[in-house]
Design a protein around this motif. Structure first.
Motif, PDB file in Angstrom:
ATOM      1  N   PHE A  85     -13.531  32.896  -6.030  1.00 49.99           N
ATOM      2  CA  PHE A  85     -14.104  32.041  -4.979  1.00 49.99           C
ATOM      3  C   PHE A  85     -13.034  31.126  -4.373  1.00 49.99           C
ATOM      4  N   ALA A  86     -12.063  30.727  -5.199  1.00 52.30           N
ATOM      5  CA  ALA A  86     -11.043  29.778  -4.730  1.00 52.30           C
ATOM      6  C   ALA A  86     -10.236  30.349  -3.564  1.00 52.30           C
ATOM      7  N   VAL A  87     -10.069  31.680  -3.512  1.00 56.24           N
ATOM      8  CA  VAL A  87      -9.340  32.273  -2.382  1.00 56.24           C
ATOM      9  C   VAL A  87     -10.328  32.859  -1.370  1.00 56.24           C
ATOM     10  N   ASP A  88     -11.568  32.344  -1.427  1.00 59.59           N
ATOM     11  CA  ASP A  88     -12.609  32.812  -0.525  1.00 59.59           C
ATOM     12  C   ASP A  88     -12.888  34.296  -0.727  1.00 59.59           C
ATOM     13  N   GLY A  89     -12.662  34.765  -1.952  1.00 59.97           N
ATOM     14  CA  GLY A  89     -12.870  36.171  -2.255  1.00 59.97           C
ATOM     15  C   GLY A  89     -14.320  36.459  -2.601  1.00 59.97           C
ATOM     16  N   ILE A  90     -14.620  37.748  -2.711  1.00 61.80           N
ATOM     17  CA  ILE A  90     -15.971  38.187  -3.038  1.00 61.80           C
ATOM     18  C   ILE A  90     -15.948  38.771  -4.445  1.00 61.80           C
ATOM     19  N   SER A  91     -16.868  38.300  -5.270  1.00 65.73           N
ATOM     20  CA  SER A  91     -16.906  38.750  -6.659  1.00 65.73           C
ATOM     21  C   SER A  91     -18.202  39.518  -6.893  1.00 65.73           C
ATOM     22  N   ILE A 196      -3.493  29.157  -5.114  1.00 64.12           N
ATOM     23  CA  ILE A 196      -4.732  28.483  -5.532  1.00 64.12           C
ATOM     24  C   ILE A 196      -4.403  27.017  -5.794  1.00 64.12           C
ATOM     25  N   THR A 197      -4.777  26.170  -4.871  1.00 60.56           N
ATOM     26  CA  THR A 197      -4.524  24.734  -5.016  1.00 60.56           C
ATOM     27  C   THR A 197      -5.688  24.089  -5.757  1.00 60.56           C
ATOM     28  N   ALA A 198      -5.490  22.838  -6.169  1.00 66.87           N
ATOM     29  CA  ALA A 198      -6.556  22.119  -6.873  1.00 66.87           C
ATOM     30  C   ALA A 198      -7.791  22.005  -5.978  1.00 66.87           C
ATOM     31  N   GLU A 199      -7.543  21.806  -4.700  1.00 71.82           N
ATOM     32  CA  GLU A 199      -8.668  21.641  -3.779  1.00 71.82           C
ATOM     33  C   GLU A 199      -9.485  22.939  -3.670  1.00 71.82           C
ATOM     34  N   LYS A 200      -8.779  24.061  -3.550  1.00 72.47           N
ATOM     35  CA  LYS A 200      -9.477  25.342  -3.441  1.00 72.47           C
ATOM     36  C   LYS A 200     -10.220  25.685  -4.729  1.00 72.47           C
ATOM     37  N   LEU A 201      -9.564  25.405  -5.855  1.00 75.41           N
ATOM     38  CA  LEU A 201     -10.207  25.739  -7.130  1.00 75.41           C
ATOM     39  C   LEU A 201     -11.426  24.834  -7.361  1.00 75.41           C
ATOM     40  N   ALA A 203     -13.401  23.789  -5.116  1.00 77.83           N
ATOM     41  CA  ALA A 203     -14.487  24.364  -4.314  1.00 77.83           C
ATOM     42  C   ALA A 203     -15.080  25.582  -5.025  1.00 77.83           C
ATOM     43  N   GLY A 204     -14.211  26.393  -5.638  1.00 79.72           N
ATOM     44  CA  GLY A 204     -14.687  27.573  -6.376  1.00 79.72           C
ATOM     45  C   GLY A 204     -15.543  27.174  -7.573  1.00 79.72           C
ATOM     46  N   ILE A 205     -15.123  26.136  -8.263  1.00 76.26           N
ATOM     47  CA  ILE A 205     -15.872  25.666  -9.445  1.00 76.26           C
ATOM     48  C   ILE A 205     -17.244  25.139  -9.003  1.00 76.26           C
ATOM     49  N   LYS A 206     -17.261  24.389  -7.906  1.00 71.22           N
ATOM     50  CA  LYS A 206     -18.534  23.834  -7.414  1.00 71.22           C
ATOM     51  C   LYS A 206     -19.516  24.955  -7.040  1.00 71.22           C
ATOM     52  N   LYS A 207     -18.975  25.989  -6.403  1.00 69.16           N
ATOM     53  CA  LYS A 207     -19.830  27.101  -5.977  1.00 69.16           C
ATOM     54  C   LYS A 207     -20.484  27.776  -7.191  1.00 69.16           C
ATOM     55  N   ALA A 208     -19.672  28.052  -8.215  1.00 67.55           N
ATOM     56  CA  ALA A 208     -20.205  28.726  -9.404  1.00 67.55           C
ATOM     57  C   ALA A 208     -21.143  27.793 -10.171  1.00 67.55           C
ATOM     58  N   ASN A 209     -20.807  26.509 -10.240  1.00 68.86           N
ATOM     59  CA  ASN A 209     -21.678  25.556 -10.930  1.00 68.86           C
ATOM     60  C   ASN A 209     -23.040  25.452 -10.244  1.00 68.86           C
ATOM     61  N   ALA A 210     -23.033  25.459  -8.913  1.00 71.39           N
ATOM     62  CA  ALA A 210     -24.302  25.323  -8.184  1.00 71.39           C
ATOM     63  C   ALA A 210     -25.201  26.528  -8.471  1.00 71.39           C
ATOM     64  N   ARG A 211     -24.605  27.701  -8.541  1.00 73.90           N
ATOM     65  CA  ARG A 211     -25.412  28.889  -8.841  1.00 73.90           C
ATOM     66  C   ARG A 211     -25.950  28.809 -10.268  1.00 73.90           C
ATOM     67  N   ARG A 212     -25.111  28.387 -11.197  1.00 74.72           N
ATOM     68  CA  ARG A 212     -25.589  28.242 -12.586  1.00 74.72           C
ATOM     69  C   ARG A 212     -26.715  27.217 -12.670  1.00 74.72           C
ATOM     70  N   ALA A 213     -26.565  26.110 -11.936  1.00 77.77           N
ATOM     71  CA  ALA A 213     -27.593  25.054 -11.994  1.00 77.77           C
ATOM     72  C   ALA A 213     -28.933  25.585 -11.462  1.00 77.77           C
ATOM     73  N   ASP A 322     -14.182  17.453 -13.261  1.00 73.18           N
ATOM     74  CA  ASP A 322     -13.327  16.263 -13.189  1.00 73.18           C
ATOM     75  C   ASP A 322     -11.830  16.587 -13.190  1.00 73.18           C
ATOM     76  N   GLY A 323     -11.470  17.861 -13.251  1.00 75.20           N
ATOM     77  CA  GLY A 323     -10.044  18.199 -13.280  1.00 75.20           C
ATOM     78  C   GLY A 323      -9.372  17.867 -11.954  1.00 75.20           C
ATOM     79  N   LEU A 324      -8.304  17.131 -12.006  1.00 71.15           N
ATOM     80  CA  LEU A 324      -7.650  16.731 -10.761  1.00 71.15           C
ATOM     81  C   LEU A 324      -6.490  17.659 -10.426  1.00 71.15           C
ATOM     82  N   THR A 325      -5.869  18.207 -11.474  1.00 70.14           N
ATOM     83  CA  THR A 325      -4.771  19.136 -11.239  1.00 70.14           C
ATOM     84  C   THR A 325      -5.254  20.541 -11.584  1.00 70.14           C
ATOM     85  N   VAL A 326      -4.517  21.540 -11.102  1.00 69.58           N
ATOM     86  CA  VAL A 326      -4.892  22.914 -11.411  1.00 69.58           C
ATOM     87  C   VAL A 326      -4.850  23.143 -12.929  1.00 69.58           C
TER      88      VAL A 326
END
Ligand code: BJ8
Length: 422
Positions: A85-91, A196-201, A203-213, A322-326
């Motif tokens: 998701f971090a590279v806007d990819g499709i899984s 894969i920057t911290a910002e992109k990752l 966003a990827g983590i948020k996307k997967a977390n929202a689906r899990r929630a 809460d991770g600020l760095t990659v």
């Protein structure tokens, strides 16, 4: 439609075989799903998502691929989709749940192997799965021996990258897994041409977390008595989670949960109040495997949770945001290892604790321990789980099956007898 046929041809699919495969599905779907009484209205989205699984959704993916988005196939819930998701990819989750492709899988794999593996292999060899045809690469993992060795064969057909998943959960294993996630990150960066920057990752983590929630919210709604949704419908939703666009899917699951929560407030359910409530635990049930759920629910019980990878294990382990760095983010991703209790791990007593907790939360009257035939991790672990359930006073029925319909009558007899006893 003709446009879809054109698209399938361009994907180098076997159109004749594909016609035969798709031909059987509408009848099966109607019998298993559409004939249920009192379904939530918002299941309509998911019914349509299934109907468009080889059509509209594939077209959408191919358009996105043309726009430069990478497409990866996965087979295990430990593989961190957040990086894709971090590279806007499709899984896409590609496990196979169809008897139709098992005989072809058996041409290159031993017959005494789990049907999930034979089916996924058969989908590739038969060229009837547009997802398998559309992926740029696959991400396998070292879980059971069957899967681990299958990647070597699959790699002859599609580039298959393998993650080394540890089999224990000590600090050393977490370090190994963190390294593996970093290596996958490099592979995805190389393939996508994006860092894969911290910002992109994030966003990827948020996307997967929202689906899990959203899936966790659906699971909680099922704890109500009477259950507001059938186990079959909940299973279908889990299965579609592996294919659908994650953001749209999440919004639709939440919208369905709004409807279910209103039903609960009105005391309205799908099964009659007092229908036996069963927890299913064991191996995953990949699309279109609905056999066990259909047998159980037509026998008058309702399945209120699945401790499987098409159930609670799929959405277990939210990743800390809460991770600020990659580096911190990768550490957080690696920690998810401790939250998913797959039988490929040893020891795995946390799974027993999960099952007891889930049975309590969902007020289960009994548990079905289900293993696919030849799945060693889950069938061996069955003994420990069965003992713990007996000690807790929870009736348990152990079933083993494959994807064929041959044993349906025999399974039905055992399910009926179990329901009579509980
Ligand atoms: S985390 S359950 S998705 S490995 S393929 S182990 S059924 S013999 S799928 Fe799995 Fe990951 Fe674990 Fe979940 Fe058995 Fe078949 Fe192996 Fe299977």
């Amino acid at each position: 439609s003709e446009a879809y046929r054109e698209m399938w041809r361009a994907l180098d699919m076997d159109l004749e075989k594909h016609d035969v495969f798709l031909g059987g599905l509408p009848g099966a779907f109607s019998e298993v799903f559409l004939q249920q009484e009192n379904r939530p209205a918002r299941m309509a989205y998911f019914d349509n998502a299934l109907a468009e699984a080889h059509g509209g959704r594939i077209k959408e993916i191919l358009d996105q691929k043309k726009a430069g988005r990478p497409v990866a196939g996965t087979f295990c819930v430990f593989v961190p989709e957040e990086l894709i998701f971090a590279v806007d990819g499709i899984s896409i989750g590609l496990c196979g749940g169809a008897q139709f492709t098992v005989p072809t899988g058996e041409q290159v794999l031993p017959r005494n192997l789990c049907p999930l593996i034979k089916s996924l292999m058969g989908f590739k060899l038969d060229r009837i799965c547009p997802y398998f045809q559309a992926v740029d690469f696959l991400i396998g993992e070292t879980t059971c021996d069957g899967k681990k060795k299958t990647w070597e064969i699959l790699n002859e057909y599609v580039p298959t990258y393998v993650m080394e998943l540890p089999q224990k959960k000590t600090e050393a294993d977490l370090t190994l897994w963190e390294g593996e996630i970093n290596r996958l990150k490099e592979e995805i960066e190389r393939r996508s041409g994006q860092a894969i920057t911290a910002e992109k990752l994030a966003a990827g983590i948020k996307k997967a977390n929202a689906r899990r929630a959203a899936l966790a919210r659906l699971y909680r709604a099922r704890q109500a008595d009477p259950a507001p949704i059938s186990g079959k419908d909940a299973l279908l939703i889990s299965q579609l989670a592996f294919f659908d666009d994650p953001e749209r899917f999440t919004a639709q699951v939440n919208s369905l949960c709004d409807e279910l929560e209103e039903r609960i407030a009105r005391g309205e359910g799908v099964a009659r109040k007092g229908a036996p409530r069963l927890l299913v635990t064991g191996t995953p049930m990949a699309l279109p495997y609905w056999k066990l759920h259909h047998l159980v629910e037509t026998a008058g019980a309702v399945i209120i949770a699945e401790e499987t990878c098409t159930g609670t294990r799929y959405f277990a382990g939210q990743v800390a945001e809460d991770g600020l760095t990659v580096e911190e983010q990768v550490k957080n991703l690696a920690r998810r290892l401790t939250a998913i209790n797959c039988a490929c791990f040893t020891p795995n007593k946390e799974r027993v604790e999960d099952i007891l907790r889930l049975a309590r939360e969902a007020k289960a009257d009994g548990v079905i321990y289900f293993s696919l035939q030849f799945c060693q991790p889950f069938s061996v672990e069955g003994r420990l789980v069965e003992k713990a359930l007996q000690e807790a006073g929870l009736p348990v029925l152990r079933l083993e099956s494959d994807y064929s319909e041959e044993d349906a009558a025999q399974l039905k007899t055992r399910i009926d007898a179990f329901l009579e006893m509980i």
